[in-house]
Design a protein around this motif. Structure first.
Motif, PDB file in Angstrom:
ATOM      1  N   ALA A  74      69.994  42.891  34.975  1.00  0.00           N
ATOM      2  CA  ALA A  74      69.776  44.339  34.980  1.00  0.00           C
ATOM      3  C   ALA A  74      68.505  44.713  34.223  1.00  0.00           C
ATOM      4  N   LYS A  75      68.175  43.923  33.204  1.00  0.00           N
ATOM      5  CA  LYS A  75      66.978  44.184  32.406  1.00  0.00           C
ATOM      6  C   LYS A  75      65.810  43.294  32.819  1.00  0.00           C
ATOM      7  N   ASN A  76      66.042  42.420  33.809  1.00  0.00           N
ATOM      8  CA  ASN A  76      64.990  41.502  34.268  1.00  0.00           C
ATOM      9  C   ASN A  76      64.415  40.705  33.105  1.00  0.00           C
ATOM     10  N   THR A  77      65.303  40.233  32.263  1.00  0.00           N
ATOM     11  CA  THR A  77      64.892  39.540  31.040  1.00  0.00           C
ATOM     12  C   THR A  77      65.667  38.239  30.893  1.00  0.00           C
ATOM     13  N   VAL A  78      64.970  37.202  30.439  1.00  0.00           N
ATOM     14  CA  VAL A  78      65.603  35.930  30.124  1.00  0.00           C
ATOM     15  C   VAL A  78      65.369  35.649  28.644  1.00  0.00           C
ATOM     16  N   TYR A  79      66.355  35.047  28.010  1.00  0.00           N
ATOM     17  CA  TYR A  79      66.302  34.784  26.579  1.00  0.00           C
ATOM     18  C   TYR A  79      66.448  33.291  26.306  1.00  0.00           C
ATOM     19  N   LEU A  80      65.926  32.896  25.164  1.00  0.00           N
ATOM     20  CA  LEU A  80      66.153  31.535  24.684  1.00  0.00           C
ATOM     21  C   LEU A  80      66.523  31.633  23.212  1.00  0.00           C
ATOM     22  N   GLN A  81      67.805  31.414  22.933  1.00  0.00           N
ATOM     23  CA  GLN A  81      68.274  31.392  21.552  1.00  0.00           C
ATOM     24  C   GLN A  81      68.119  29.977  21.026  1.00  0.00           C
ATOM     25  N   MET A  82      67.348  29.833  19.967  1.00  0.00           N
ATOM     26  CA  MET A  82      67.052  28.514  19.410  1.00  0.00           C
ATOM     27  C   MET A  82      67.635  28.420  18.004  1.00  0.00           C
ATOM     28  N   ASN A  83      68.581  27.531  17.828  1.00  0.00           N
ATOM     29  CA  ASN A  83      69.228  27.321  16.530  1.00  0.00           C
ATOM     30  C   ASN A  83      68.923  25.913  16.026  1.00  0.00           C
ATOM     31  N   SER A  84      69.181  25.707  14.743  1.00  0.00           N
ATOM     32  CA  SER A  84      68.967  24.388  14.125  1.00  0.00           C
ATOM     33  C   SER A  84      67.591  23.835  14.467  1.00  0.00           C
ATOM     34  N   LEU A  85      66.594  24.660  14.308  1.00  0.00           N
ATOM     35  CA  LEU A  85      65.244  24.273  14.710  1.00  0.00           C
ATOM     36  C   LEU A  85      64.711  23.135  13.852  1.00  0.00           C
ATOM     37  N   LYS A  86      63.931  22.275  14.508  1.00  0.00           N
ATOM     38  CA  LYS A  86      63.339  21.106  13.872  1.00  0.00           C
ATOM     39  C   LYS A  86      61.818  21.189  13.961  1.00  0.00           C
ATOM     40  N   PRO A  87      61.115  20.519  13.083  1.00  0.00           N
ATOM     41  CA  PRO A  87      59.645  20.528  13.187  1.00  0.00           C
ATOM     42  C   PRO A  87      59.149  20.079  14.558  1.00  0.00           C
ATOM     43  N   GLU A  88      59.857  19.180  15.198  1.00  0.00           N
ATOM     44  CA  GLU A  88      59.430  18.711  16.523  1.00  0.00           C
ATOM     45  C   GLU A  88      59.631  19.741  17.629  1.00  0.00           C
ATOM     46  N   ASP A  89      60.256  20.867  17.310  1.00  0.00           N
ATOM     47  CA  ASP A  89      60.356  21.961  18.275  1.00  0.00           C
ATOM     48  C   ASP A  89      59.089  22.821  18.275  1.00  0.00           C
ATOM     49  N   THR A  90      58.189  22.557  17.348  1.00  0.00           N
ATOM     50  CA  THR A  90      56.947  23.312  17.273  1.00  0.00           C
ATOM     51  C   THR A  90      56.141  23.128  18.552  1.00  0.00           C
ATOM     52  N   ALA A  91      55.799  24.250  19.175  1.00  0.00           N
ATOM     53  CA  ALA A  91      55.083  24.215  20.453  1.00  0.00           C
ATOM     54  C   ALA A  91      54.779  25.642  20.884  1.00  0.00           C
ATOM     55  N   VAL A  92      53.983  25.761  21.928  1.00  0.00           N
ATOM     56  CA  VAL A  92      53.858  27.034  22.624  1.00  0.00           C
ATOM     57  C   VAL A  92      54.940  27.052  23.702  1.00  0.00           C
ATOM     58  N   TYR A  93      55.712  28.095  23.716  1.00  0.00           N
ATOM     59  CA  TYR A  93      56.812  28.228  24.666  1.00  0.00           C
ATOM     60  C   TYR A  93      56.398  29.201  25.766  1.00  0.00           C
ATOM     61  N   TYR A  94      56.589  28.752  27.000  1.00  0.00           N
ATOM     62  CA  TYR A  94      56.201  29.534  28.161  1.00  0.00           C
ATOM     63  C   TYR A  94      57.420  29.880  29.004  1.00  0.00           C
ATOM     64  N   CYS A  95      57.464  31.109  29.435  1.00  0.00           N
ATOM     65  CA  CYS A  95      58.478  31.550  30.377  1.00  0.00           C
ATOM     66  C   CYS A  95      57.974  31.286  31.794  1.00  0.00           C
ATOM     67  N   ALA A  96      58.878  30.897  32.672  1.00  0.00           N
ATOM     68  CA  ALA A  96      58.501  30.634  34.057  1.00  0.00           C
ATOM     69  C   ALA A  96      59.583  31.144  34.990  1.00  0.00           C
ATOM     70  N   ALA A  97      59.178  31.432  36.212  1.00  0.00           N
ATOM     71  CA  ALA A  97      60.123  31.914  37.210  1.00  0.00           C
ATOM     72  C   ALA A  97      59.736  31.356  38.568  1.00  0.00           C
ATOM     73  N   THR A  98      60.715  31.267  39.439  1.00  0.00           N
ATOM     74  CA  THR A  98      60.464  30.736  40.766  1.00  0.00           C
ATOM     75  C   THR A  98      61.246  31.502  41.810  1.00  0.00           C
TER      76      THR A  98
END
Length: 121
Positions: A74-98
């Motif tokens: 309804a809001k045309n929105t996607v979420y990513l809840q990230m818990n217990s984050l680690k240093p190796e999760d460091t990155a640029v995060y990109y949203c994509a659609a198909t």
């Protein structure tokens, strides 16, 4: 055309949480599956999580049990809840659609500008 705009990145300590959002606009009726990729410096792009229009999800092994993808059609929105984050999760995060029913590999049609996530103490 479809525009994807990410938000919610930032700096967080190891063990912390962040929630990324991606708002879609434009010809949103053409979108089926959506997802999140990430790319760290010197590393290949990784498909982190995907969600179909119906809500079926899939995750990379590296984030299973820690990340949760969801979408609000309804809001045309996607979420990513990230818990217990680690240093190796460091990155640029990109949203994509198909337009396809599922998002796999590099099979995206639309791509956001990215949001930086840094996990450090």
């Amino acid at each position: 055309q479809v525009q994807l705009v990410e938000s919610g990145g930032g700096l967080v300590q190891p063990g912390g949480s962040l929630r990324l959002s991606c708002a879609a606009s434009g010809k949103i009726f053409s979108i089926n599956a959506m997802g999140w990729y990430r790319q760290a410096p010197g590393k290949q792009r990784e498909l982190v999580a995907t969600v179909t229009r119906g809500g079926s999800t899939n995750y990379a092994d590296s984030v299973k049990g820690r990340f949760t993808i969801s979408r609000d059609n309804a809001k045309n929105t996607v979420y990513l809840q990230m818990n217990s984050l680690k240093p190796e999760d460091t990155a640029v995060y990109y949203c994509a659609a198909t337009k396809r029913l599922v998002l796999v590999g590099t099979g995206y049609d639309y791509w956001g500008q990215g949001t930086q996530v840094t996990v450090a103490s």
